[in-house]
Design a protein around this motif. Structure first.
Motif, short mmCIF file in Angstrom:
data_model
loop_
_atom_site.label_atom_id
_atom_site.label_comp_id
_atom_site.label_asym_id
_atom_site.label_seq_id
_atom_site.Cartn_x
_atom_site.Cartn_y
_atom_site.Cartn_z
N ASN A 106 0.87 -1.17 0.00
CA ASN A 106 0.00 0.00 0.00
C ASN A 106 0.91 1.22 0.00
O ASN A 106 1.31 1.72 1.05
CB ASN A 106 -0.90 -0.03 1.24
N LEU A 107 1.26 1.68 -1.20
CA LEU A 107 2.25 2.76 -1.32
C LEU A 107 1.82 4.06 -0.66
O LEU A 107 2.65 4.70 -0.02
CB LEU A 107 2.63 2.96 -2.78
N HIS A 139 9.71 4.86 -9.27
CA HIS A 139 9.59 3.68 -10.12
C HIS A 139 9.02 2.47 -9.39
O HIS A 139 8.43 1.60 -10.00
CB HIS A 139 10.95 3.32 -10.72
N ASN A 140 9.23 2.45 -8.08
CA ASN A 140 8.79 1.30 -7.28
C ASN A 140 8.83 1.69 -5.80
O ASN A 140 9.12 2.84 -5.46
CB ASN A 140 9.70 0.09 -7.55
N ARG A 141 8.52 0.75 -4.93
CA ARG A 141 8.50 1.01 -3.49
C ARG A 141 9.84 1.54 -3.00
O ARG A 141 9.90 2.49 -2.21
CB ARG A 141 8.13 -0.26 -2.74
N ARG A 142 10.92 0.95 -3.46
CA ARG A 142 12.25 1.35 -3.02
C ARG A 142 12.54 2.81 -3.36
O ARG A 142 13.03 3.57 -2.52
CB ARG A 142 13.30 0.44 -3.67
N THR A 143 12.24 3.23 -4.59
CA THR A 143 12.51 4.63 -4.95
C THR A 143 11.55 5.57 -4.24
O THR A 143 11.92 6.70 -3.93
CB THR A 143 12.49 4.88 -6.47
N GLY A 157 3.77 15.13 -0.87
CA GLY A 157 2.80 14.18 -1.34
C GLY A 157 3.38 13.12 -2.24
O GLY A 157 4.50 13.22 -2.74
N PHE A 158 2.57 12.09 -2.42
CA PHE A 158 2.87 11.00 -3.33
C PHE A 158 1.67 10.85 -4.25
O PHE A 158 0.54 10.76 -3.79
CB PHE A 158 3.10 9.69 -2.56
#
Length: 135
Positions: free
Chosen positions: A6-7, A105-109, A57-58
């Protein structure tokens, strides 16, 4: 199959930790937590003090991003337009805009961007004039 992350929730949790210095040492109130408008996938946190509002924000849509925006607050309480962290960061001579990238790009970034923005804001705050110019 594993559970999908859940980003927006991970963003809120990581951002609260990374930006805790705003409350602990910069005089900001605890953040307000907002989900983005209906139909958008993401989240936003807003920190306020008497002279400045920091929104981060995201947005997890077609081109996921993490963003930070600073808005001055006038003595009568009106909120000005403000500017993005990367623009202010460069204008204040803190470094290149690449220090506070927005693409995810993904959870890590996503998690990395949160910490890059927190570090960028730490560097910028001491360099902000009492009322920074709006763009």
């Amino acid at each position: 199959m594993g559970q999908r992350p859940n980003l927006p929730e991970e963003f809120r949790s990581e951002a609260r930790a990374a930006f805790a210095f705003l409350v602990e040492s910069e005089g900001f109130a605890e953040p307000e937590d907002d989900d983005l408008r209906p139909g958008f996938y993401g989240s936003e946190l807003t920190y306020c003090r008497a002279d400045l509002e920091v929104s981060l924000g995201f947005h997890g849509g077609h081109e996921p991003q993490v963003w930070t925006h600073l808005s001055p607050i006038t003595p009568d309480g009106a909120r000005g337009w403000g500017a993005s962290l990367d623009d202010l960061y460069v204008a204040a001579g803190c470094g290149p805009a690449q220090d506070v990238p927005i693409t995810v790009h993904n959870r890590r970034t996503l998690l990395m961007r949160v910490h890059q923005h927190a570090e960028g804001l730490r560097r910028l705050l001491p360099r902000l004039p009492a009322r920074f110019p709006e763009r």
